[in-house]
Motif scaffolding. Structure first.
Motif, short mmCIF file in Angstrom:
data_model
loop_
_atom_site.label_atom_id
_atom_site.label_comp_id
_atom_site.label_asym_id
_atom_site.label_seq_id
_atom_site.Cartn_x
_atom_site.Cartn_y
_atom_site.Cartn_z
N GLN A 1 110.24 89.36 59.05
CA GLN A 1 109.45 88.51 59.57
C GLN A 1 108.25 87.66 58.85
OE1 GLN A 1 107.57 91.55 62.13
NE2 GLN A 1 109.45 91.99 63.19
N THR B 1 110.84 84.90 57.25
CA THR B 1 111.56 83.98 58.35
C THR B 1 110.50 82.73 58.90
OG1 THR B 1 112.86 85.67 58.87
CG2 THR B 1 112.72 84.36 60.25
N LEU B 2 109.20 83.54 59.78
CA LEU B 2 108.67 82.77 60.84
C LEU B 2 107.39 81.58 59.54
CD1 LEU B 2 105.35 82.19 62.51
CD2 LEU B 2 104.49 83.31 61.05
N CYS C 1 101.80 76.95 61.26
CA CYS C 1 102.57 78.07 60.68
C CYS C 1 100.79 78.92 60.38
CB CYS C 1 103.44 77.65 58.92
SG CYS C 1 104.03 79.32 58.39
N ILE D 1 99.37 80.00 63.50
CA ILE D 1 100.01 81.53 64.16
C ILE D 1 100.48 82.45 63.16
CG2 ILE D 1 102.69 82.05 64.67
CD1 ILE D 1 103.47 79.09 65.51
#
Length: 194
Positions: A35, A38-39, A86, A89
């Motif tokens: 995860q 991927t982010l 990025c 988040i």
């Protein structure tokens, strides 16, 4: 070929992969690591690459034409904004700070290169691989492993990458070396103090 394989955007992914395989973070669940990867991939590789490609196509430039100093500012702004989002988040999702620090260090490298580019064209390709060298050095100190063989590999790749940038007539030796040093210093300082 080296310039296309080792783009400036790969630094955060390489840093996270190093953490996930060379430290105690290898014990984290695979799903969580995927995860995070991927982010980071989306915001530091895919999105800036697509947006810069669209900007280049809109202007009708090839890759060499986009490399002119005065045309590099918009791609810098695109990548800086993507990296910033990025980091934001990752913070909002409460991803551990030291993982976000890798992206923050890459963001710092992008900002310094953009500022230098106002006056002088610097190699972001070698700044990225310089950032990898700095990250390996810091990870070696923080996680008590000997990064010497990894650093040897990175220095060989850095030499090949810098040579390819000079062969393509995109940078001079001074721009390649300066890029590597900017990446190294920003990475070490960013990972230790951000």
């Amino acid at each position: 070929m080296m310039s296309m394989v080792f783009t400036p955007f790969y630094l955060p992914i390489v840093g996270l992969l190093s953490l996930f395989f060379l430290s105690y973070l290898s014990l984290m669940p695979l799903g969580y690591k995927l995860q995070v990867l991927t982010l980071v991939y989306f915001f530091t590789i895919l999105l800036p690459t697509v947006l810069i490609h669209l900007y280049r196509k809109y202007n009708g430039w090839n890759l060499i034409e986009l490399g002119h100093k005065e045309r590099r500012m918009v791609p810098y702004v695109i990548s800086i904004l993507c990296y910033f989002f990025c980091v934001y988040i990752m913070d909002m999702l409460h991803i551990p700070h030291f993982m976000g620090t890798i992206v923050s260090a890459a963001l710092a490298i992008q900002i310094v290169c953009a500022l230098v580019n106002v006056w002088w064209k610097i190699s972001t390709h070698t700044s990225a691989i310089g950032g990898v060298a700095g990250a390996l050095f810091v990870f070696g100190e923080l996680f008590a492993f000997n990064p010497i063989w990894w650093l040897c590999l990175v220095f060989i790749l850095a030499g090949m990458l810098g040579t390819s940038r000079m062969i393509l007539r995109q940078h001079s030796l001074a721009q390649v070396v300066a890029g590597f040093l900017v990446g190294l210093v920003c990475s070490v300082l960013g990972l230790l103090y951000l």
